[in-house]
Design an enzyme around this catalytic site. Structure first.
Site, PDB file in Angstrom:
ATOM      1  N   GLU A 122       0.840  -1.207   0.000  1.00 29.01           N
ATOM      2  CA  GLU A 122       0.000   0.000   0.000  1.00 29.01           C
ATOM      3  C   GLU A 122       0.873   1.255   0.000  1.00 29.01           C
ATOM      4  OE1 GLU A 122      -3.743  -0.235   1.655  1.00 29.01           O
ATOM      5  OE2 GLU A 122      -3.561   1.599   2.843  1.00 29.01           O
TER       6      GLU A 122
ATOM      7  N   THR B  22      -3.977   4.926  -1.484  1.00 22.76           N
ATOM      8  CA  THR B  22      -5.032   5.427  -0.594  1.00 22.76           C
ATOM      9  C   THR B  22      -5.623   6.737  -1.114  1.00 22.76           C
ATOM     10  OG1 THR B  22      -3.531   6.667   0.804  1.00 22.76           O
ATOM     11  CG2 THR B  22      -3.932   4.371   1.421  1.00 22.76           C
TER      12      THR B  22
ATOM     13  N   ALA C  84      -9.767  11.060   3.073  1.00 20.93           N
ATOM     14  CA  ALA C  84     -11.155  11.413   3.370  1.00 20.93           C
ATOM     15  C   ALA C  84     -11.257  12.931   3.418  1.00 20.93           C
ATOM     16  CB  ALA C  84     -11.574  10.808   4.702  1.00 20.93           C
TER      17      ALA C  84
ATOM     18  N   HIS D 230      -8.107   3.561  -4.116  1.00 17.37           N
ATOM     19  CA  HIS D 230      -9.073   3.727  -3.027  1.00 17.37           C
ATOM     20  C   HIS D 230      -9.980   4.917  -3.345  1.00 17.37           C
ATOM     21  CE1 HIS D 230      -6.621   1.576   0.354  1.00 17.37           C
ATOM     22  NE2 HIS D 230      -6.429   1.009  -0.821  1.00 17.37           N
TER      23      HIS D 230
ATOM     24  N   ASP E 212     -13.329   7.956   7.255  1.00 20.00           N
ATOM     25  CA  ASP E 212     -13.643   8.375   8.630  1.00 20.00           C
ATOM     26  C   ASP E 212     -14.479   9.643   8.579  1.00 20.00           C
ATOM     27  OD1 ASP E 212     -12.435   6.345  10.100  1.00 20.00           O
ATOM     28  OD2 ASP E 212     -10.449   7.246   9.813  1.00 20.00           O
TER      29      ASP E 212
ATOM     30  N   ALA F  83     -20.108   2.660   3.220  1.00 20.06           N
ATOM     31  CA  ALA F  83     -19.399   2.163   2.031  1.00 20.06           C
ATOM     32  C   ALA F  83     -20.355   1.432   1.085  1.00 20.06           C
ATOM     33  CB  ALA F  83     -18.260   1.245   2.470  1.00 20.06           C
TER      34      ALA F  83
ATOM     35  N   TYR G 107     -12.648  -5.581   9.540  1.00 23.98           N
ATOM     36  CA  TYR G 107     -12.005  -5.265  10.818  1.00 23.98           C
ATOM     37  C   TYR G 107     -11.995  -6.476  11.746  1.00 23.98           C
ATOM     38  CZ  TYR G 107     -12.776  -0.734   8.755  1.00 23.98           C
ATOM     39  OH  TYR G 107     -12.766   0.317   7.870  1.00 23.98           O
TER      40      TYR G 107
ATOM     41  N   GLN H 268      -8.094  -4.447   8.253  1.00 28.86           N
ATOM     42  CA  GLN H 268      -7.355  -3.477   9.052  1.00 28.86           C
ATOM     43  C   GLN H 268      -6.108  -4.192   9.596  1.00 28.86           C
ATOM     44  OE1 GLN H 268      -6.300  -0.675   9.789  1.00 28.86           O
ATOM     45  NE2 GLN H 268      -8.133   0.294  10.669  1.00 28.86           N
TER      46      GLN H 268
ATOM     47  N   GLN I  28       5.447   5.236  15.866  1.00 32.19           N
ATOM     48  CA  GLN I  28       4.371   4.654  15.048  1.00 32.19           C
ATOM     49  C   GLN I  28       3.395   3.840  15.907  1.00 32.19           C
ATOM     50  OE1 GLN I  28       6.598   2.498  12.067  1.00 32.19           O
ATOM     51  NE2 GLN I  28       4.757   2.326  10.825  1.00 32.19           N
TER      52      GLN I  28
HETATM   53  P1  FAD Z   1     -18.375   0.988   6.365  1.00 37.92           P
HETATM   54  O1  FAD Z   1     -18.271  -0.331   5.729  1.00 37.92           O
HETATM   55  O2  FAD Z   1     -19.452   1.903   5.880  1.00 37.92           O
HETATM   56  O3  FAD Z   1     -18.540   0.742   7.941  1.00 37.92           O
HETATM   57  C1  FAD Z   1     -18.413   1.820   8.870  1.00 37.92           C
HETATM   58  C2  FAD Z   1     -19.213   1.496  10.133  1.00 37.92           C
HETATM   59  O4  FAD Z   1     -20.611   1.562   9.849  1.00 37.92           O
HETATM   60  C3  FAD Z   1     -18.978   0.072  10.671  1.00 37.92           C
HETATM   61  O5  FAD Z   1     -19.111   0.148  12.075  1.00 37.92           O
HETATM   62  C4  FAD Z   1     -20.133  -0.729  10.072  1.00 37.92           C
HETATM   63  O6  FAD Z   1     -20.451  -1.869  10.844  1.00 37.92           O
HETATM   64  C5  FAD Z   1     -21.246   0.308  10.111  1.00 37.92           C
HETATM   65  N1  FAD Z   1     -22.262   0.137   9.050  1.00 37.92           N
HETATM   66  C6  FAD Z   1     -22.046  -0.208   7.763  1.00 37.92           C
HETATM   67  N2  FAD Z   1     -23.194  -0.191   7.071  1.00 37.92           N
HETATM   68  C7  FAD Z   1     -24.161   0.180   7.941  1.00 37.92           C
HETATM   69  C8  FAD Z   1     -25.582   0.395   7.847  1.00 37.92           C
HETATM   70  N3  FAD Z   1     -26.229   0.198   6.692  1.00 37.92           N
HETATM   71  N4  FAD Z   1     -26.256   0.786   8.965  1.00 37.92           N
HETATM   72  C9  FAD Z   1     -25.624   0.968  10.144  1.00 37.92           C
HETATM   73  N5  FAD Z   1     -24.286   0.778  10.305  1.00 37.92           N
HETATM   74  C10 FAD Z   1     -23.572   0.403   9.218  1.00 37.92           C
HETATM   75  N6  FAD Z   1      -9.669   5.736   4.905  1.00 37.92           N
HETATM   76  C11 FAD Z   1      -9.428   6.755   4.034  1.00 37.92           C
HETATM   77  O7  FAD Z   1      -9.826   7.888   4.271  1.00 37.92           O
HETATM   78  N7  FAD Z   1      -8.742   6.525   2.866  1.00 37.92           N
HETATM   79  C12 FAD Z   1      -8.285   5.295   2.521  1.00 37.92           C
HETATM   80  O8  FAD Z   1      -7.668   5.121   1.457  1.00 37.92           O
HETATM   81  C13 FAD Z   1      -8.528   4.194   3.427  1.00 37.92           C
HETATM   82  N8  FAD Z   1      -8.133   2.929   3.138  1.00 37.92           N
HETATM   83  C14 FAD Z   1      -8.443   1.895   3.988  1.00 37.92           C
HETATM   84  C15 FAD Z   1      -8.071   0.586   3.644  1.00 37.92           C
HETATM   85  C16 FAD Z   1      -8.365  -0.477   4.501  1.00 37.92           C
HETATM   86  C17 FAD Z   1      -7.969  -1.879   4.106  1.00 37.92           C
HETATM   87  C18 FAD Z   1      -9.018  -0.227   5.736  1.00 37.92           C
HETATM   88  C19 FAD Z   1      -9.308  -1.367   6.676  1.00 37.92           C
HETATM   89  C20 FAD Z   1      -9.401   1.064   6.082  1.00 37.92           C
HETATM   90  C21 FAD Z   1      -9.137   2.130   5.218  1.00 37.92           C
HETATM   91  N9  FAD Z   1      -9.514   3.444   5.525  1.00 37.92           N
HETATM   92  C22 FAD Z   1      -9.244   4.477   4.644  1.00 37.92           C
HETATM   93  C23 FAD Z   1     -10.208   3.738   6.786  1.00 37.92           C
HETATM   94  C24 FAD Z   1     -11.750   3.667   6.647  1.00 37.92           C
HETATM   95  O9  FAD Z   1     -12.189   4.686   5.783  1.00 37.92           O
HETATM   96  C25 FAD Z   1     -12.356   3.838   8.047  1.00 37.92           C
HETATM   97  O10 FAD Z   1     -12.056   2.731   8.838  1.00 37.92           O
HETATM   98  C26 FAD Z   1     -13.837   4.168   8.094  1.00 37.92           C
HETATM   99  O11 FAD Z   1     -14.162   4.567   9.429  1.00 37.92           O
HETATM  100  C27 FAD Z   1     -14.781   3.040   7.723  1.00 37.92           C
HETATM  101  O12 FAD Z   1     -14.766   2.794   6.382  1.00 37.92           O
HETATM  102  P2  FAD Z   1     -15.521   1.483   5.807  1.00 37.92           P
HETATM  103  O13 FAD Z   1     -15.444   1.562   4.342  1.00 37.92           O
HETATM  104  O14 FAD Z   1     -15.060   0.266   6.487  1.00 37.92           O
HETATM  105  O15 FAD Z   1     -17.031   1.822   6.298  1.00 37.92           O
END
Ligand code: FAD
Length: 292
Positions: free
Chosen positions: A17, A48, A51, A77, A109, A127, A148, A179, A215
């Site tokens: 990454e 990446t 946000a 991403h 986030d 997402a 996660y 994660q 870190q």
């Molecule tokens: P979601 O899948 O939407 O989940 C977020 C929360 O909402 C979870 O608690 C889930 O259980 C809950 N949820 C989901 N759908 C629903 C629903 N319909 N109703 C109620 N609750 C729901 N961040 C960046 O800004 N840029 C990046 O490039 C980036 N890359 C990443 C790569 C990886 C592999 C990982 C693990 C994380 C990355 N992140 C990045 C961080 C990520 O954006 C954050 O962790 C963010 O808070 C959640 O994103 P998500 O896509 O998992 O969200």
């Protein structure tokens, strides 16, 4: 090349990454670092996306450069939180125009200033909304989603989190990337639970080599990851000696990867970020296993 088509091999493969530059001035140095990593010929590289627009501007430039110059498949991403439909659709059109077929669909986030905002008016809340959008524009995109092993911090229970994850996969995720985690047993436990819940897509574990003591705090804050005693002892022992800490952190990440492969996990994503020396060292530590 679709990432999903790279995930069916019996042998170990690594992906790396990287993150795009925050400013135009930093563009050249980031481009060079990512090219050095591309020369290692990883299975793919992911780039990446900041946000709230922070470092989102150059994601595609970096991804396109790696793909075109080195033939390394790239995963761009994309986040959607607090973005309008118009902005997201424009980004998706740019991804298509750059001929990038792999997209990591993320919510992102929630920016601190929007924590208490009225989310009902947002075009994208999760997402899963972005996955629907991507699929409606191009059913042929290969889509990744985040997962996660230690539960997303906003989820009340792991059961809720896995239920939402399943909805995300059913909306069109081809694979999931985890994660970071520092105890492989957390991953094995998570895999057992998601398979039991009927999530069958490939899961790529994400391993973060911790190479300096500062870190550690950042990684825990960012990911909420559990630090095993074995890892804490290593930081206590080597944290004040940068060269030794780097060597020990790389060895720890290498050891995690070996254990994953010994447990039949063949694709591992390494959060080595824009550090070609770290990516190269992990790869050379595994040279006989990787066959390169
Ligand atoms: P979601 O899948 O939407 O989940 C977020 C929360 O909402 C979870 O608690 C889930 O259980 C809950 N949820 C989901 N759908 C629903 C629903 N319909 N109703 C109620 N609750 C729901 N961040 C960046 O800004 N840029 C990046 O490039 C980036 N890359 C990443 C790569 C990886 C592999 C990982 C693990 C994380 C990355 N992140 C990045 C961080 C990520 O954006 C954050 O962790 C963010 O808070 C959640 O994103 P998500 O896509 O998992 O969200």
């Amino acid at each position: 090349m679709k990432i999903i088509d790279l995930l069916n091999s019996d042998s170990l493969s690594l992906s790396f990454e990287v993150f795009p530059p925050k400013t135009e001035t930093a563009f050249e140095s980031v481009k060079e670092a990512t090219e050095e990593i591309a020369k290692l010929k990883p299975a793919f590289m992911s780039v990446t996306y900041g946000a709230g627009g922070g470092t989102s501007k150059y994601t595609l430039d970096i991804a396109k450069n790696i793909k075109e110059l080195y033939g390394v498949p790239t995963l761009a991403h994309l986040t959607c939180v607090s973005s309008t439909k118009e902005t997201v659709r424009e980004k998706i059109e740019q991804i298509k125009a750059a001929r990038i077929t792999n997209v990591m669909a993320l919510r992102g986030d929630i920016p601190a200033e929007l924590i208490d905002a009225d989310r009902s008016v947002w075009d994208y809340k999760y997402a899963v909304d972005l996955i629907h959008e991507l699929k409606s524009v191009n059913a042929d995109f290969c889509i990744g989603g985040a997962c996660y092993p230690e539960i997303h911090p906003e989820s009340a229970t792991q059961k809720d989190d896995i239920k939402r994850l399943k909805e995300k996969v059913e909306a069109g995720c081809d694979f999931l990337t985890t994660q970071m985690f520092f105890d492989n047993n957390l991953l094995y436990n998570f895999l057992y639970k998601i398979r039991e819940a009927g999530i069958t897509v490939p899961v790529i574990p994400g391993i973060m080599p911790i190479t300096n003591a500062n870190q550690v705090e950042r990684a825990i804050k960012l990911s909420g990851s559990f630090m095993p005693q074995r890892f804490k002892s290593l930081v206590d022992k080597f944290g004040s000696d940068p060269a030794a800490m780097k060597q020990a952190g790389i060895a720890y990440a290498t050891d995690q990867i070996i254990d994953l492969y010994a447990n039949n996990i063949t694709n591992v994503h390494v959060y080595s970020m824009n550090k070609p020396d770290i990516a190269a060292k992990i790869q050379s530590n595994l040279s006989d296993i990787l066959g390169k």
